[in-house]
Design an enzyme around this catalytic site. Structure first.
Site, PDB file in Angstrom:
ATOM      1  N   HIS A   1       0.855  -1.186   0.000  1.00 36.71           N
ATOM      2  CA  HIS A   1       0.000   0.000   0.000  1.00 36.71           C
ATOM      3  C   HIS A   1       0.887   1.229   0.000  1.00 36.71           C
ATOM      4  O   HIS A   1       1.959   1.235   0.608  1.00 36.71           O
ATOM      5  CB  HIS A   1      -0.903   0.007   1.242  1.00 36.71           C
ATOM      6  CG  HIS A   1      -2.021   1.001   1.174  1.00 36.71           C
ATOM      7  ND1 HIS A   1      -1.843   2.328   1.497  1.00 36.71           N
ATOM      8  CD2 HIS A   1      -3.330   0.872   0.808  1.00 36.71           C
ATOM      9  CE1 HIS A   1      -2.998   2.968   1.334  1.00 36.71           C
ATOM     10  NE2 HIS A   1      -3.912   2.118   0.920  1.00 36.71           N
TER      11      HIS A   1
ATOM     12  N   ASP B   1      -7.770  -4.612  -0.413  1.00 36.50           N
ATOM     13  CA  ASP B   1      -8.342  -4.892  -1.743  1.00 36.50           C
ATOM     14  C   ASP B   1      -8.268  -6.378  -2.072  1.00 36.50           C
ATOM     15  O   ASP B   1      -9.173  -6.936  -2.693  1.00 36.50           O
ATOM     16  CB  ASP B   1      -7.592  -4.101  -2.820  1.00 36.50           C
ATOM     17  CG  ASP B   1      -7.709  -2.604  -2.609  1.00 36.50           C
ATOM     18  OD1 ASP B   1      -8.842  -2.135  -2.457  1.00 36.50           O
ATOM     19  OD2 ASP B   1      -6.685  -1.915  -2.577  1.00 36.50           O
TER      20      ASP B   1
END
Length: 436
Positions: free
Chosen positions: A313, A371
């Site tokens: 991320h 995700d």
């Protein structure tokens, strides 16, 4: 903002006079250097592509510490909210600053529930789209179109208008997403049921048909609610900054949120879980679990164009706190649906194991992110990959509105106007066409 006793001194080696810059302290997080007078006093701008070192606003809503892997909504850790609260309580917290007591929760839930239906003419908007249109193309149009139906809530500078627009958007987004899904499936739209919870109502509008009564599965409803909570806000990300910038012009709340929907569509932002599932399906087509070693080899090869989606991320340099919660939910859902042996999910779990144990990924902190898990959960529930980002937009709407309201109420707010470093041609004269 609390002024610091320490000041930053900016000095120049070209003989220009130095200047003192105030420093402000947040309640937590890095201090900020106030450069607002920099251009006026020096004629110089700062240069920060992507605004990676620039605080564009002061905010009381969401705090992220990427190194610690910490996410707070109004001071509350996301782990506690996801376990102890439902989505509408989280909405109340983000909008008004505090978790509701029982009476406040009942009142807020009733207000949202009262606005879940959309104008019947919305169906005509849908009919103008091809059946195979991407749901985000549809959502961008539908959310912007809401301003054509609700003229009583389009003045962004009126607090009452902002309030009713907020309630309407939170209430109607599930209805619009479900309508986009039903339209693509060629199925009748299902009207909202006001006796159901927010997540149950959404699941029913998605998966019920007029010929069968839909019985919600509590595990799946809770998973959906948790997806909403974990995606509700995430500080000054690309789509939130878009909403703020758009709203800074004084445009109506529906248009500002439509701009956020459009920004979220990008694969580097909200489309990441869609890209992740597409990656898993590609590996599955090329041999599945048996060939996972070859895929990992390509990921590690600097000369390869193969990318690992759903891992790492931009902000979190530790395990994404949302991913830990989504991982639990993912395993619960797969267990409840008996999908442990589904080839795609077996592949996803094998990839997760490698990423958590392989030194290459551990050293680079490429942990599975939210995700990765939310994509697997949504696919297991029966949501098509193309709809993932629309559900992300549904969840993020409350965060966008909270941020927009905060900006408008800030006495320091101005229309956004970034500057540039111009590297094009200097002034030149136009020659007659025959001399060019």
């Amino acid at each position: 903002m609390t002024p610091s006793d320490v000041k930053a001194t900016l000095s120049f080696s070209d003989g220009s006079p130095s200047m003192e810059l105030p420093i402000y302290k947040g309640s937590i997080g890095p201090d900020v250097i106030d450069i607002r007078k920099l251009y006026g006093q020096t004629g110089k701008f700062t240069y920060d592509p992507g605004f990676l070192s620039t605080a564009s606003c002061n905010s009381t809503i969401t705090y992220i510490d990427g190194d610690k892997g910490e996410l707070l909504y109004r001071g509350y850790p996301i782990e506690q909210l996801a376990v102890n609260c439902d989505f509408l309580e989280t909405c109340h917290l983000l909008l008004y600053g505090d978790l509701p007591n029982e009476a406040q929760k009942n009142d807020f839930t009733a207000r949202v529930t009262n606005h879940t239906m959309v104008n019947e003419q919305m169906q005509f908007f849908l009919r103008g789209f091809r059946r195979d249109a991407h749901p985000m193309a549809i959502m961008t149009g539908l959310v912007g179109a809401l301003s054509a139906f609700y003229h009583d809530s389009t003045d962004i500078n009126n607090p009452q208008h902002r309030e009713i627009a907020a309630i309407r958007l939170i209430a109607k987004m599930p209805t619009l997403v479900a309508m986009a899904f039903k339209y693509s499936m060629g199925q009748p739209y299902m009207y909202p049921r006001n006796n159901l919870s927010y997540a149950s109502n959404f699941m029913r509008m998605m998966f019920a048909t007029p010929c069968d009564e839909y019985v919600p599965n509590d595990v799946l409803v809770r998973a959906m609610d948790r997806i909403f909570i974990l995606h509700a806000d995430h500080e000054q990300n690309a789509s939130t900054s878009t909403v703020r910038l758009c709203g800074s012009s004084g445009t109506n709340p529906f248009a500002a949120i439509a701009a956020g929907v459009a920004c979220l569509w990008g694969p580097a932002h909200g489309g990441a879980n869609e890209a992740c599932l597409n990656m898993l399906e590609e590996i599955q087509r090329n041999g599945g679990v048996e060939k996972i070693g070859e895929f990992i080899k390509q990921v590690k090869d600097k000369n390869s164009s193969v990318k690992l989606m759903g891992f790492g991320h931009r902000v979190y340099k530790n395990y994404d706190p949302r991913a830990k919660l989504m991982r639990e939910t993912c395993h619960e859902v797969l267990g409840a649906l008996g999908l442990g042996n589904d080839p795609l999910f077996k592949l996803a779990m094998a990839l997760e194991k490698i990423a958590l144990e392989d030194e290459y990924f551990v050293a680079r902190k490429l942990y599975p992110n939210v995700d990765f898990y939310s994509g697997i959960v949504q696919r297991a529930i029966g949501i098509p990959v193309s709809l993932f980002t629309a559900i992300f937009a549904l969840a993020r709407t409350v965060g966008w509105i909270a941020q927009l309201n905060e900006m408008i109420a800030d006495p320091e707010y101005k229309i956004g106007r970034p500057r540039q470093l111009f590297v094009g041609a200097a002034k030149r004269d136009v020659k007659p066409i025959g001399q060019r």
